[in-house]
Write a protein that holds these residues in place. Structure first.
Motif, PDB file in Angstrom:
ATOM      1  N   ASN A 141       0.960  -1.043   0.155  1.00 26.95           N
ATOM      2  CA  ASN A 141       0.168  -0.030   0.111  1.00 26.95           C
ATOM      3  C   ASN A 141       0.818   1.077  -0.058  1.00 26.95           C
ATOM      4  O   ASN A 141       0.561   2.077  -0.537  1.00 26.95           O
ATOM      5  N   TYR A 142       1.854   1.166   0.627  1.00 26.93           N
ATOM      6  CA  TYR A 142       2.686   2.415   0.826  1.00 26.93           C
ATOM      7  C   TYR A 142       3.429   2.515  -0.495  1.00 26.93           C
ATOM      8  O   TYR A 142       3.479   3.937  -0.927  1.00 26.93           O
ATOM      9  N   ASP A 145      -0.114   3.473  -3.049  1.00 27.72           N
ATOM     10  CA  ASP A 145      -1.166   4.596  -2.741  1.00 27.72           C
ATOM     11  C   ASP A 145      -0.631   5.845  -2.006  1.00 27.72           C
ATOM     12  O   ASP A 145      -0.458   5.966  -0.997  1.00 27.72           O
ATOM     13  N   LYS A 146       0.214   6.600  -3.283  1.00 29.13           N
ATOM     14  CA  LYS A 146       0.706   7.852  -2.704  1.00 29.13           C
ATOM     15  C   LYS A 146      -0.243   8.733  -1.963  1.00 29.13           C
ATOM     16  O   LYS A 146       0.095   9.482  -1.122  1.00 29.13           O
ATOM     17  N   ASP A 147      -1.492   8.798  -2.521  1.00 25.66           N
ATOM     18  CA  ASP A 147      -2.173   9.720  -1.915  1.00 25.66           C
ATOM     19  C   ASP A 147      -2.630   9.578  -0.241  1.00 25.66           C
ATOM     20  O   ASP A 147      -2.505  10.399   0.309  1.00 25.66           O
ATOM     21  N   ARG A 148      -2.698   8.158  -0.056  1.00 25.05           N
ATOM     22  CA  ARG A 148      -2.829   7.757   1.493  1.00 25.05           C
ATOM     23  C   ARG A 148      -1.687   8.262   2.111  1.00 25.05           C
ATOM     24  O   ARG A 148      -1.708   8.414   3.284  1.00 25.05           O
ATOM     25  N   ASP A 150       0.656  10.468   1.547  1.00 20.38           N
ATOM     26  CA  ASP A 150       0.635  11.829   1.550  1.00 20.38           C
ATOM     27  C   ASP A 150      -0.230  12.408   2.625  1.00 20.38           C
ATOM     28  O   ASP A 150      -0.013  13.406   3.442  1.00 20.38           O
ATOM     29  N   ALA A 151      -1.544  11.739   2.745  1.00 21.97           N
ATOM     30  CA  ALA A 151      -2.636  12.258   3.827  1.00 21.97           C
ATOM     31  C   ALA A 151      -1.935  11.894   5.260  1.00 21.97           C
ATOM     32  O   ALA A 151      -2.064  12.913   6.066  1.00 21.97           O
ATOM     33  N   GLN A 173      -4.583   2.585   8.471  1.00 27.07           N
ATOM     34  CA  GLN A 173      -4.657   2.832   6.893  1.00 27.07           C
ATOM     35  C   GLN A 173      -4.091   1.761   6.342  1.00 27.07           C
ATOM     36  O   GLN A 173      -3.852   1.799   4.809  1.00 27.07           O
TER      37      GLN A 173
END
Ligand code: SF4
Length: 654
Positions: A141-142, A145-148, A150-151, A173
């Motif tokens: 996931n790391y 999913d760059k958005d996650r 960054d969030a 997450q």
């Protein structure tokens, strides 16, 4: 610097901040003592942050425990809140055992050391990249999913979470906290880490890689610094136990028991021989052998110095090999162990090999510099697990980082004598040393001692009235005063001595007893029960000196009002302790002062320090030992009491 400080400065705080700023400006080391609850953390953070912002530095703040780490993050939040400056950004990092979410599913993996966990993680990451359904989901996931990611980073920047909060959020997450931390560290101004990140060289190199700055751009802060010398001695010592050799034998059996040094001996025969040599060393040096080969066991003695070459000489003569062949055996153990690690890694197990560890130990043992080490044989397991140990006497072998960073600040509530700390760690003579008086009203704390009891062994043996008199004081205090009382015994042995005599039945209070093998959660439950039980009538907590309670826990306000120290907590007169004393005698001419007196003083001050945590706290400490006046230089408000219960009663009534 004053602008960053988020509270109204209390007594000494302005002075401490000024001294820290001077040290930062002049690039000198600063060592200081300021009592528990005096606000050292906020002072050092405010001063160092101000300097770091102005001069483009980063702060590495090292702590001994996770609780201290949380405290740093809380203070950092207070600074950020007051100043509303986005550049004030910090992160707490814990060991990979806590941060690797995949390891959390498997206790064996979670207990791996940093090298093993790093290897485990590398393999999982490789699998994740190479195969779709294998490897680590947190890493997948790391990566994907760059958005996650960054969030989470944005959330961390805004909220300055503690390490625990950060791990929990990442877990929700399904992202790897360790990997995200590496990114955050790069942007953070304050990085709060356990000692190991700074003092273990291989881990330090990684940390500085993530930071991407030079050592000279780092301000290093050592919190609870009184722990550091012992921590370093442990870190740089090495041991080989019978338990470990038995694990080697099991490993050899499981993986094929190959031969070593061109077929001279099998792995299992070599390990069995070593096992026997350690037992013989224990019998000879710790037990002693009487005529007729009978062992003379002294229950008080559990270690002994051994000549530096004794183990090797015995092994060489038994196996009829030369030291050259022993070197070949060590090389083969390394190679064989490495293969086992690879097998385990492919099986997705913890890549640990006891045979590899045996090779590492023997290589260290046969080359270690004897001017900084002693060699011991130890058995404190009633014969079950004797071991040999190369014990590091000189903690300064691990402190070269102090010379490389911009400046180091060392602080603790109990650091005196400061020159001992400076000398032990090899800090320069011009290091600034300072002791600040307690910021709290003097009249809020009383310290008494009595002259008619002691825990000195020779006197206890001679005079059988001492122990009953000691108990009379303890039970008298616990029963008379409706206040939360902690009684701190010098060791579990002394505690169980009173327990066996049936004395505890005489205490008419809620009684809580710290047991030797309590887990952290059991201990926390015990302490919380003690704190809340005492609400009406006061409870008694029986604990042990130098343990997790007397040095690591907070008891604000009425949670603790009386501390009773049973005897002077001198270190046990073991061979290791004698070795340390001799070393300090030879190096500084201060063996007793540095190796015996100073640690005992610090332990007592730590225990007494539990009483007063802020301006309104009141408390009384009692030292039950006639030798207490020897510590006047460290505990100068201590007074003799000729009528202890009356004196305590008078203080409480005031
Ligand atoms: Fe553990 Fe993270 Fe490595 Fe996965 S990527 S194995 S969660 S440290």
């Amino acid at each position: 610097m004053a602008e960053l400080f988020p509270y109204l400065p209390r007594r000494n705080q302005t002075e401490i901040i000024q001294e820290i700023t001077n040290a930062l400006t002049k690039r000198t080391q600063f060592v200081f003592e300021s009592g528990t609850g005096s606000g050292k953390t906020i002072c050092v953070l405010a001063a160092a942050l101000s300097y770091a912002l102005e001069h483009n530095k980063k702060i590495i703040y090292t702590t001994r425990t996770n609780a201290q780490q949380q405290q740093v993050i809380h203070e950092l939040r207070a600074i950020k809140k007051k100043n509303n400056d986005t550049r004030i950004y910090g992160v707490g990092i814990q060991g990979r055992g806590n941060m690797c979410l995949l390891a959390r599913d498997d206790p064996e993996i979670q207990n791996g050391n940093s090298e093993e966990l790093s290897r485990f993680c590398s393999y999982q990451k490789k699998l994740t990249v190479q195969e779709k359904r294998k490897g680590c989901r947190y890493y997948r996931n790391y990566l994907s999913d760059k958005d996650r990611v960054d969030a989470i980073m944005l959330w961390a920047l805004k909220n300055l979470p503690t390490a625990e909060e950060f791990i929990q959020t990442c877990e929700k997450q399904v992202l790897c906290p360790y990997e995200i931390n590496k990114l955050i560290v790069h942007d953070a101004l304050v990085i709060v880490v356990p000692y190991v990140y700074v003092f273990d060289k291989s881990i330090r190199i990684k940390l500085f890689d993530w930071l991407a700055i030079a050592e000279e751009d780092v301000i290093l802060i050592i919190d609870e610094a009184h722990n550091l010398p012992d921590y370093l001695r442990e870190l740089f010592s090495m041991e080989l136990s019978s338990w470990m050799l038995t694990s080697c034998l099991m490993e050899a059996e499981q993986y094929g028991n190959p031969s070593l040094a061109d077929g001279r001996i099998s792995v299992s025969s070599f390990c069995k021989e070593l096992l026997d040599v350690i037992t013989v060393l224990r019998d000879t040096y710790v037990y002693g052998i009487l005529e007729g080969g009978i062992r003379k066991i002294n229950p008080e003695k559990n270690d002994a110095l051994i000549p530096s070459q004794e183990l090797e000489v015995e092994v060489l003569s038994r196996l009829k090999i030369t030291s050259r062949t022993l070197k070949d055996i060590i090389i083969d153990l390394y190679a064989y162990g490495e293969k086992i690690k690879e097998y385990k890694q492919k099986d997705e197990k913890l890549p640990r090999s006891y045979l590899h560890n045996l090779g590492v130990f023997l290589s260290f043992w046969t080359t270690v510099e004897m001017d900084q080490y002693i060699k011991l044989v130890v058995d404190n397991s009633q014969g079950k697990n004797p071991r040999v140990e190369a014990y590091c006497l000189d903690p300064s072998i691990g402190t070269s980082i102090f010379w490389d960073v911009h400046c180091s600040i060392h602080m603790s509530g109990t650091l005196e004598p400061l020159d001992e700390y400076r000398d032990s760690l090899g800090l320069p003579l011009e290091t600034r040393l300072a002791v600040y008086p307690s910021p709290f009203p003097e009249e809020n704390r009383k310290i008494f001692f009595v002259r008619d009891v002691t825990t000195r062994y020779e006197e206890l043996m001679k005079d059988k009235t001492i122990l009953p008199q000691m108990w009379k004081y303890v039970s008298g205090i616990c029963n008379r005063f409706e206040k939360n009382t902690m009684v701190i015994f010098p060791s579990y042995n002394t505690l169980s001595l009173f327990r066996k005599n049936g004395c505890f039945a005489e205490i008419h209070r809620c009684l809580y007893i710290e047991e030797q093998n309590m887990s952290q959660s059991e201990l926390m439950e015990l302490v919380n029960d003690f704190k809340s039980c005492g609400d009406d009538t006061g409870a008694a907590l029986f604990s042990v000196m130098g343990g997790r309670i007397s040095e690591g826990m907070d008891f604000p306000a009425e949670q603790l009002e009386i501390a009773v120290i049973v005897g002077i907590p001198y270190p046990k007169p073991t061979a290791r302790q004698h070795g340390l004393q001799n070393y300090y005698d030879q190096k500084f001419g201060k063996g007793f002062e540095y190796a015996v007196q100073a640690p005992a003083a610090r332990k007592m001050l730590q225990a007494i320090g539990r009483l007063i945590r802020d301006e309104d706290d009141r408390g009384v400490a009692v030292i039950l030992d006639k030798r207490a006046p020897r510590f006047h230089q460290y505990i100068n408000e201590m007074r003799e009491s000729k009528n202890l219960l009356a004196d305590i009663g008078r203080f409480i009534k005031q």
